[in-house]
Every structure is written in C-alpha cells, then in structure tokens.
Design a protein around this motif. Structure first.
Motif, PDB file in Angstrom:
ATOM      1  N   UNK A   1       0.824  -1.212   0.000  1.00  0.00           N
ATOM      2  CA  UNK A   1       0.000   0.000   0.000  1.00  0.00           C
ATOM      3  C   UNK A   1       0.859   1.264   0.000  1.00  0.00           C
ATOM      4  N   UNK A   2       2.053   1.165   0.520  1.00  0.00           N
ATOM      5  CA  UNK A   2       2.984   2.300   0.489  1.00  0.00           C
ATOM      6  C   UNK A   2       3.589   2.487  -0.904  1.00  0.00           C
ATOM      7  N   UNK A   3       3.819   1.387  -1.610  1.00  0.00           N
ATOM      8  CA  UNK A   3       4.447   1.435  -2.934  1.00  0.00           C
ATOM      9  C   UNK A   3       3.452   1.746  -4.054  1.00  0.00           C
TER      10      UNK A   3
ATOM     11  N   UNK B   1      -1.309  -9.074 -10.534  1.00  0.00           N
ATOM     12  CA  UNK B   1       0.006  -9.124 -11.169  1.00  0.00           C
ATOM     13  C   UNK B   1       0.532  -7.707 -11.400  1.00  0.00           C
ATOM     14  N   UNK B   2      -0.316  -6.828 -11.935  1.00  0.00           N
ATOM     15  CA  UNK B   2       0.101  -5.446 -12.183  1.00  0.00           C
ATOM     16  C   UNK B   2       0.403  -4.710 -10.884  1.00  0.00           C
ATOM     17  N   UNK B   3      -0.406  -4.930  -9.844  1.00  0.00           N
ATOM     18  CA  UNK B   3      -0.170  -4.298  -8.543  1.00  0.00           C
ATOM     19  C   UNK B   3       1.201  -4.706  -8.002  1.00  0.00           C
ATOM     20  N   UNK B   4       1.498  -5.994  -8.073  1.00  0.00           N
ATOM     21  CA  UNK B   4       2.787  -6.493  -7.578  1.00  0.00           C
ATOM     22  C   UNK B   4       3.935  -5.915  -8.387  1.00  0.00           C
ATOM     23  N   UNK B   5       3.777  -5.865  -9.710  1.00  0.00           N
ATOM     24  CA  UNK B   5       4.826  -5.316 -10.574  1.00  0.00           C
ATOM     25  C   UNK B   5       5.097  -3.847 -10.243  1.00  0.00           C
TER      26      UNK B   5
ATOM     27  N   UNK C   1      11.975  -9.221  -1.587  1.00  0.00           N
ATOM     28  CA  UNK C   1      11.643 -10.575  -1.129  1.00  0.00           C
ATOM     29  C   UNK C   1      10.273 -10.607  -0.457  1.00  0.00           C
ATOM     30  N   UNK C   2       9.993  -9.606   0.381  1.00  0.00           N
ATOM     31  CA  UNK C   2       8.718  -9.567   1.091  1.00  0.00           C
ATOM     32  C   UNK C   2       7.556  -9.389   0.122  1.00  0.00           C
ATOM     33  N   UNK C   3       7.686  -8.492  -0.844  1.00  0.00           N
ATOM     34  CA  UNK C   3       6.616  -8.286  -1.828  1.00  0.00           C
ATOM     35  C   UNK C   3       6.424  -9.552  -2.662  1.00  0.00           C
ATOM     36  N   UNK C   4       7.508 -10.223  -3.004  1.00  0.00           N
ATOM     37  CA  UNK C   4       7.385 -11.471  -3.749  1.00  0.00           C
ATOM     38  C   UNK C   4       6.760 -12.576  -2.893  1.00  0.00           C
ATOM     39  N   UNK C   5       6.977 -12.539  -1.588  1.00  0.00           N
ATOM     40  CA  UNK C   5       6.276 -13.481  -0.710  1.00  0.00           C
ATOM     41  C   UNK C   5       4.776 -13.202  -0.775  1.00  0.00           C
ATOM     42  N   UNK C   6       4.401 -11.932  -0.732  1.00  0.00           N
ATOM     43  CA  UNK C   6       2.990 -11.540  -0.820  1.00  0.00           C
ATOM     44  C   UNK C   6       2.390 -12.062  -2.130  1.00  0.00           C
ATOM     45  N   UNK C   7       3.109 -11.884  -3.219  1.00  0.00           N
ATOM     46  CA  UNK C   7       2.701 -12.375  -4.536  1.00  0.00           C
ATOM     47  C   UNK C   7       2.451 -13.880  -4.469  1.00  0.00           C
TER      48      UNK C   7
END
Length: 152
Positions: free
Chosen positions: A27-29, A61-65, A90-96
């Motif tokens: 949400x910050x990014x 997918x777009x949100x994560x990217x 790493x943390x964002x990819x864990x969320x993904x």
C-alpha cells in the motif's frame, strides 16, 4: 536481527505478521488512486466468473509489478539502500506467492525462495520488466506443479 525475508526467516515468522507487513509495504508502494484504477473493471471483464477471475489475477500481477518497481526508489535514500531494497523485494514477492496467487497450493515456499533469489540477482528495473518476470515466474510454477502432480 534484521529480517531479510529469505526462506529461513519466512518459515520462522508468524504468518499474520508477514501478511500485515507485506500489505503495508504494497500500500505504500502503490498509491491508492493507482490501486483503485487497477482494480476497477469494465463490464465485459466481469460478465462471467471466468473473466472476472482473469481480470482480478491480472490486476494483482500489475499491482505487484508496480510495488516491485517502486521498491528500489523507495529505499534509495536509506542507509543500506541495496540491502533494504532486496529485503522488501523478497517480502513483496512473498505476498505475490502467498496472498495474491495462493501459490502455496502448487509450489513449496523453499522452491519459491530459490526462484526469488535467482530473480533478485537479475531483477528488472521497471514495471514492464516486472510484469514479464512475474508472468514467467507464474508459468514456471505451473510447469513445476504439473510435473510434481501429473494429471491422470
């Protein structure tokens, strides 16, 4: 100890902490207006359950990217910029993996972490690169899952 969000760290952390912190980072990014735009669907995208699911997966997918592409810049001014950026990637990819796509049903966390480390070593620098990398990651996970769980 600084959490690095590698496999050893992820398996020892309570899941609710990972979920809360990764959601805060995303949400910050990804600004709220961008998030709203990504998750607003046209009528033809929601006229069937299959299309709605496809639209949601594309939006995640777009949100994560976007979150991943912003991570590097977000930590540029920090004391340990590269280390912090890698940790948050790493943390964002864990969320993904765990939240957005629920890939735990198909791929072990250890396998995911191995792929993350390889991806970090050659990380994309922009959102389009991340979309491509994440799409390839999903295809790779599908292949691994198919090999591990062949359909009769």
């Amino acid at each position: 100890m600084l959490r690095d969000y590698t496999f050893e760290c992820l398996v020892t952390m309570p899941r609710h902490e990972l979920e809360e912190f990764s959601a805060r980072i995303i949400s910050r990014m990804v600004p709220e207006d961008v998030m709203s735009e990504i998750f607003t669907f046209e009528q033809e995208e929601i006229d069937s359950e299959e299309r709605l699911l496809s639209a949601r997966l594309d939006a995640m997918l777009r949100m994560t990217a976007i979150a991943l592409s912003e991570t590097q810049q977000a930590f540029d001014d920090s004391e340990n910029a590269t280390q912090n950026s890698v940790r948050m990637t790493r943390l964002v990819l864990w969320h993904f993996y765990a939240i957005s796509f629920r890939l735990e049903q198909a791929i072990s966390l250890e396998t995911h972490c191995e792929h993350v480390e390889a991806l970090i070593n050659n990380a994309p620098t922009d959102v389009f690169g991340w979309v491509k990398a994440l799409t390839e990651l999903l295809h790779g996970y599908a292949e691994i899952s198919d090999k591990q769980n062949p359909q009769d």
